[in-house]
Design a protein around this motif. Structure first.
Motif, PDB file in Angstrom:
ATOM      1  N   HIS A 112     -40.706-103.161   7.592  1.00  0.00           N
ATOM      2  CA  HIS A 112     -41.930-103.080   6.782  1.00  0.00           C
ATOM      3  C   HIS A 112     -43.134-103.529   7.604  1.00  0.00           C
ATOM      4  O   HIS A 112     -43.623-104.655   7.475  1.00  0.00           O
ATOM      5  CB  HIS A 112     -41.814-103.860   5.464  1.00  0.00           C
ATOM      6  CG  HIS A 112     -41.284-105.242   5.602  1.00  0.00           C
ATOM      7  ND1 HIS A 112     -42.093-106.330   5.834  1.00  0.00           N
ATOM      8  CD2 HIS A 112     -40.018-105.724   5.558  1.00  0.00           C
ATOM      9  CE1 HIS A 112     -41.346-107.418   5.915  1.00  0.00           C
ATOM     10  NE2 HIS A 112     -40.092-107.082   5.754  1.00  0.00           N
ATOM     11  N   ARG A 114     -46.960-103.768   9.339  1.00  0.00           N
ATOM     12  CA  ARG A 114     -48.342-103.731   8.870  1.00  0.00           C
ATOM     13  C   ARG A 114     -48.921-102.340   9.139  1.00  0.00           C
ATOM     14  O   ARG A 114     -48.366-101.567   9.918  1.00  0.00           O
ATOM     15  CB  ARG A 114     -49.178-104.767   9.622  1.00  0.00           C
ATOM     16  CG  ARG A 114     -48.818-106.186   9.307  1.00  0.00           C
ATOM     17  CD  ARG A 114     -49.874-107.137   9.865  1.00  0.00           C
ATOM     18  NE  ARG A 114     -49.784-108.412   9.184  1.00  0.00           N
ATOM     19  CZ  ARG A 114     -49.017-109.419   9.592  1.00  0.00           C
ATOM     20  NH1 ARG A 114     -48.294-109.290  10.681  1.00  0.00           N
ATOM     21  NH2 ARG A 114     -48.963-110.538   8.913  1.00  0.00           N
ATOM     22  N   ASP A 115     -50.052-102.082   8.525  1.00  0.00           N
ATOM     23  CA  ASP A 115     -50.725-100.813   8.777  1.00  0.00           C
ATOM     24  C   ASP A 115     -51.305-100.836  10.200  1.00  0.00           C
ATOM     25  O   ASP A 115     -52.103-101.722  10.526  1.00  0.00           O
ATOM     26  CB  ASP A 115     -51.849-100.618   7.761  1.00  0.00           C
ATOM     27  CG  ASP A 115     -52.579 -99.312   8.001  1.00  0.00           C
ATOM     28  OD1 ASP A 115     -52.018 -98.264   7.674  1.00  0.00           O
ATOM     29  OD2 ASP A 115     -53.712 -99.346   8.540  1.00  0.00           O
ATOM     30  N   GLU A 118     -55.085-101.055  10.572  1.00  0.00           N
ATOM     31  CA  GLU A 118     -55.608-102.373  10.163  1.00  0.00           C
ATOM     32  C   GLU A 118     -55.394-103.405  11.261  1.00  0.00           C
ATOM     33  O   GLU A 118     -56.257-104.255  11.513  1.00  0.00           O
ATOM     34  CB  GLU A 118     -54.908-102.851   8.884  1.00  0.00           C
ATOM     35  CG  GLU A 118     -55.520-102.334   7.600  1.00  0.00           C
ATOM     36  CD  GLU A 118     -54.830-102.934   6.367  1.00  0.00           C
ATOM     37  OE1 GLU A 118     -54.425-104.111   6.426  1.00  0.00           O
ATOM     38  OE2 GLU A 118     -54.685-102.200   5.377  1.00  0.00           O
ATOM     39  N   VAL A 119     -54.211-103.333  11.908  1.00  0.00           N
ATOM     40  CA  VAL A 119     -53.911-104.289  12.974  1.00  0.00           C
ATOM     41  C   VAL A 119     -54.844-104.070  14.161  1.00  0.00           C
ATOM     42  O   VAL A 119     -55.388-105.027  14.737  1.00  0.00           O
ATOM     43  CB  VAL A 119     -52.430-104.167  13.403  1.00  0.00           C
ATOM     44  CG1 VAL A 119     -52.170-104.944  14.688  1.00  0.00           C
ATOM     45  CG2 VAL A 119     -51.515-104.669  12.298  1.00  0.00           C
ATOM     46  N   ARG A 153     -45.002-107.507  11.057  1.00  0.00           N
ATOM     47  CA  ARG A 153     -45.126-108.489   9.979  1.00  0.00           C
ATOM     48  C   ARG A 153     -44.104-109.619  10.164  1.00  0.00           C
ATOM     49  O   ARG A 153     -43.268-109.902   9.288  1.00  0.00           O
ATOM     50  CB  ARG A 153     -44.874-107.809   8.619  1.00  0.00           C
ATOM     51  CG  ARG A 153     -45.538-108.511   7.439  1.00  0.00           C
ATOM     52  CD  ARG A 153     -45.165-107.812   6.143  1.00  0.00           C
ATOM     53  NE  ARG A 153     -45.654-106.445   6.062  1.00  0.00           N
ATOM     54  CZ  ARG A 153     -46.867-106.113   5.624  1.00  0.00           C
ATOM     55  NH1 ARG A 153     -47.682-107.027   5.209  1.00  0.00           N
ATOM     56  NH2 ARG A 153     -47.237-104.852   5.591  1.00  0.00           N
ATOM     57  N   THR A 186     -47.295-116.821   7.819  1.00  0.00           N
ATOM     58  CA  THR A 186     -46.648-116.668   9.117  1.00  0.00           C
ATOM     59  C   THR A 186     -46.600-118.011   9.853  1.00  0.00           C
ATOM     60  O   THR A 186     -47.588-118.736   9.878  1.00  0.00           O
ATOM     61  CB  THR A 186     -47.426-115.665   9.990  1.00  0.00           C
ATOM     62  OG1 THR A 186     -47.622-114.468   9.248  1.00  0.00           O
ATOM     63  CG2 THR A 186     -46.678-115.344  11.272  1.00  0.00           C
TER      64      THR A 186
ATOM     65  N   MET B   1     -57.604-109.567   7.639  1.00  0.00           N
ATOM     66  CA  MET B   1     -56.625-108.489   7.442  1.00  0.00           C
ATOM     67  C   MET B   1     -55.942-108.675   6.088  1.00  0.00           C
ATOM     68  O   MET B   1     -55.553-109.776   5.732  1.00  0.00           O
ATOM     69  CB  MET B   1     -55.594-108.540   8.555  1.00  0.00           C
ATOM     70  CG  MET B   1     -54.687-107.360   8.553  1.00  0.00           C
ATOM     71  SD  MET B   1     -53.769-107.305  10.095  1.00  0.00           S
ATOM     72  CE  MET B   1     -53.495-109.012  10.424  1.00  0.00           C
ATOM     73  N   ALA B   3     -53.075-107.873   3.020  1.00  0.00           N
ATOM     74  CA  ALA B   3     -51.614-107.692   2.887  1.00  0.00           C
ATOM     75  C   ALA B   3     -50.834-108.423   3.959  1.00  0.00           C
ATOM     76  O   ALA B   3     -50.101-107.844   4.730  1.00  0.00           O
ATOM     77  CB  ALA B   3     -51.255-106.205   2.906  1.00  0.00           C
ATOM     78  N   THR B   4     -51.033-109.736   4.015  1.00  0.00           N
ATOM     79  CA  THR B   4     -50.296-110.489   5.015  1.00  0.00           C
ATOM     80  C   THR B   4     -48.923-110.914   4.507  1.00  0.00           C
ATOM     81  O   THR B   4     -48.087-111.339   5.278  1.00  0.00           O
ATOM     82  CB  THR B   4     -51.087-111.736   5.443  1.00  0.00           C
ATOM     83  OG1 THR B   4     -51.734-112.260   4.309  1.00  0.00           O
ATOM     84  CG2 THR B   4     -52.120-111.371   6.487  1.00  0.00           C
TER      85      THR B   4
END
Lengths: 309, 282
Positions: A112, A114-115, A118-119, A153, A186, B1, B3-4
């Motif tokens: 899954h 990240r986009d 976006e990253v 992610r 994270t 950013m 949706a973490t």
């Protein structure tokens, strides 16, 4: 003993690793809580990279126990690798692919991700998305490494000297990025040479030298409570018109210290103490004192302090 | 950013090794064809070789082989096909993997959940596509510019197919295994390329195999290129040309056996010795 703890992302006990005659890691203990940013500081050759690469599953160890997300990295499988993100120390690979191609491709490796766009935006490379890696500057290259490290992610992100080659502005925005990742849950384990980086980012800091942890605490408390006590400097004129003496003292209560100094010198409570400076030791001062490489000026200051007492 | 946090719901499963392998093939091809000069040189090399040999040896219309004989172009073509395959499989794979290891690209991949099999699939796919394209180009040039007759029987093309597949597969796995021999990426081509060059000289690519000293023939018979070239001769030379072979026949059984033996040897050694990191990095 050593049962994996749920709120620990990394647990290391008695880690040992040697190269030839050199004991690179010599009984190192470390534990990183889930959701924190943990910085490992230490001089070159202290064993930081060896340790982090054992945790990443790249290097074997001679002894000690290691749990990363509850798993021994020596038994790493694909599921485990999908839960960690790695930014290695140096890289000049993948030179002929563009930023966009690489980030989109690496996203496919993860269950899954990240986009990708976006990253790319988050690391500030949107304008370089069509550039090949070989055309990037050192700092841009590093930000691409970070993008590839976080695309999956990860629950736990390893960063080995991530901001080397960054300009000050890029470092600031990188810090914001990491703080955002932490806010999202994270765990981050990073090594750095920049003390201000550790001070700004890290929830806890470990200082490593000769393959062992010398100290482990929050940046504010590192080196013990007295390490951050204020340094007060002033000058005194000798009684018989002799040379000016430079004096230094350490105190937890600088205001009271200065008041007393002023009174003692016969200047009254409101008198101006000549050459007065009140300094708060930075993490860098504490660190340098700890690894035994105090700057020459600091040495002189401590001698003066002894004279004073 | 945004949706973490991870999406709610059951954990999605890891992508399959095959789908990632196909993604790797796409990436490998894109990177390969991006390096234009290398591509042009790789594809032109066998064609130029054919042109030179055909011009030097065949200008007076001399024929070789049993009557009615065939042209030098036709005689050289199979060896050049085999050379092209070994260059694109063995040499290319061994060099690029050694470079990728040296630059840290393999280490980066090792830190991701991409399985090793997907990486190898990517390399094999690249070799398959480039070998097909290069051989097609070479055969087209041979047929149109040098009037080399192409085989017309189905059985000849079946032979071509299995010799082609076994040759590229063997070249790939041996290349993967040999990639660990050079100590650095920079040393790779200096270590890898002479191996292929020497094999070309002793395997009947540049010279007629039956005119080489016996000991040289025996040495060459241990290695795959001699059999790859012989297998290709059995495809592109007319019936009766097998009498020019040292063994007096095409020896398809021995060809398959030697190539399969190297395929297995390459697989075992390659998988056991494959390293994701440099030798000084463990």
């Amino acid at each position: 003993m050593n049962t994996p703890s749920l709120d620990l992302a990394v647990e290391v006990y008695g880690l040992r690793k040697h190269y030839g005659d050199k004991q690179a890691v010599d009984g190192l203990d470390l534990s990183v809580h889930r959701g924190e940013i943990f910085a490992v500081l230490g001089p070159n050759g202290a064993g930081k990279t060896t340790t982090i690469e054992i945790l990443e599953g790249f290097r074997s160890r001679d002894g000690g126990s290691v749990r990363v997300l509850g798993v021994d990295p020596a038994d790493a499988n694909r599921v485990w690798r999908s839960q960690i993100g790695i930014v290695l120390q140096t890289a000049n690979d993948q030179a002929d692919q563009t930023v966009g191609e690489l980030v989109h491709h690496f996203a496919r490796y993860y269950p899954h991700p990240r986009d990708p766009d976006e990253v790319i935006d988050a690391v500030g490379l949107t304008e370089k998305v069509r550039n090949r890696t070989r055309q990037l500057s050192g700092g841009q290259r590093r930000r691409l490494d970070v993008a590839l490290g976080i695309i999956g992610r990860p629950e736990l992100l390893f960063l080995d000297e991530p901001t080397t080659g960054f300009d000050p502005q890029a470092r600031r925005s990188f810090w914001d990025l990491l703080a955002g990742l932490r806010d999202g849950g994270t765990t981050v384990l990073l090594t750095t040479h920049y003390l201000d980086e550790a001070e700004h980012l890290a929830d806890r800091v470990a200082v490593v030298r000769d393959g062992r942890v010398l100290a482990l605490d929050t940046p504010a408390d590192l080196g013990g409570r007295t390490a951050r006590h204020a340094i007060v400097r002033w000058t005194e004129q000798g009684n018989d018109g002799g040379p000016v003496r430079h004096c230094e003292g350490r105190t937890e209560t600088p205001k009271a210290f200065v008041r007393e100094l002023s009174v003692r010198a016969g200047l009254g409570v409101d008198g101006e103490v000549p050459g007065l400076q009140v300094l708060r030791p930075s993490l860098e001062d504490v660190y340098l004192a700890m690894i035994g490489e105090p700057p020459a000026a600091g040495q002189a200051a401590s001698e003066l302090t002894e004279n004073l007492q | 950013m945004s949706a973490t946090t991870a999406p709610v719901g059951p954990a999605p499963s890891l992508p399959s090794a095959v789908s990632l392998g196909l993604a790797r093939v796409g990436l490998e091809l894109r990177v390969y064809f991006r390096e234009r000069r290398a591509v042009v040189f790789t594809f032109a090399y066998p064609v130029i070789m054919l042109a030179i040999f055909a011009t030097v040896f065949g200008k007076s219309g001399v024929k070789v082989g049993p009557a009615p004989g065939f042209s030098y172009s036709q005689w050289f073509l199979p060896g050049i096909v085999a050379t092209g395959l070994i260059l694109l499989s063995f040499q290319n794979i061994a060099n690029t993997i050694a470079m990728e290891r040296d630059e840290g690209g393999l280490k980066r991949l090792r830190g991701t959940p991409m399985p090793a099999s997907s990486y190898f699939l990517g390399k094999i796919g690249l070799v398959l596509v480039t070998c097909l394209a290069q051989t097609a180009l070479l055969l087209a040039v041979a047929a149109t510019l040098f009037d080399v007759p192409m085989p017309t029987s189905a059985s000849a093309w079946v032979t071509f197919a299995w010799v082609f597949v076994l040759s590229t597969a063997t070249g790939c796995v041996c290349g993967i295994g040999f990639s660990s021999v050079p100590r650095s990426g920079r040393a790779a081509s200096a270590v890898v390329n002479p191996v292929v060059l020497i094999l070309q000289f002793i395997s009947g690519v540049f010279f007629a195999f039956d005119q080489l000293p016996t000991w040289m023939q025996q040495v060459a018979s241990v290695f795959p290129l001699k059999w790859m070239a012989q297998g290709m001769r059995s495809v592109f030379l007319p019936a009766g040309a097998e009498t020019m072979e040292v063994g007096g026949s095409w020896q398809h059984g021995a060809t398959a056996a030697v190539l399969v033996a190297w395929l297995v040897l390459g697989l075992v050694i390659g998988l056991r010795t494959f390293r994701w990191t440099r030798r000084d990095d463990s």
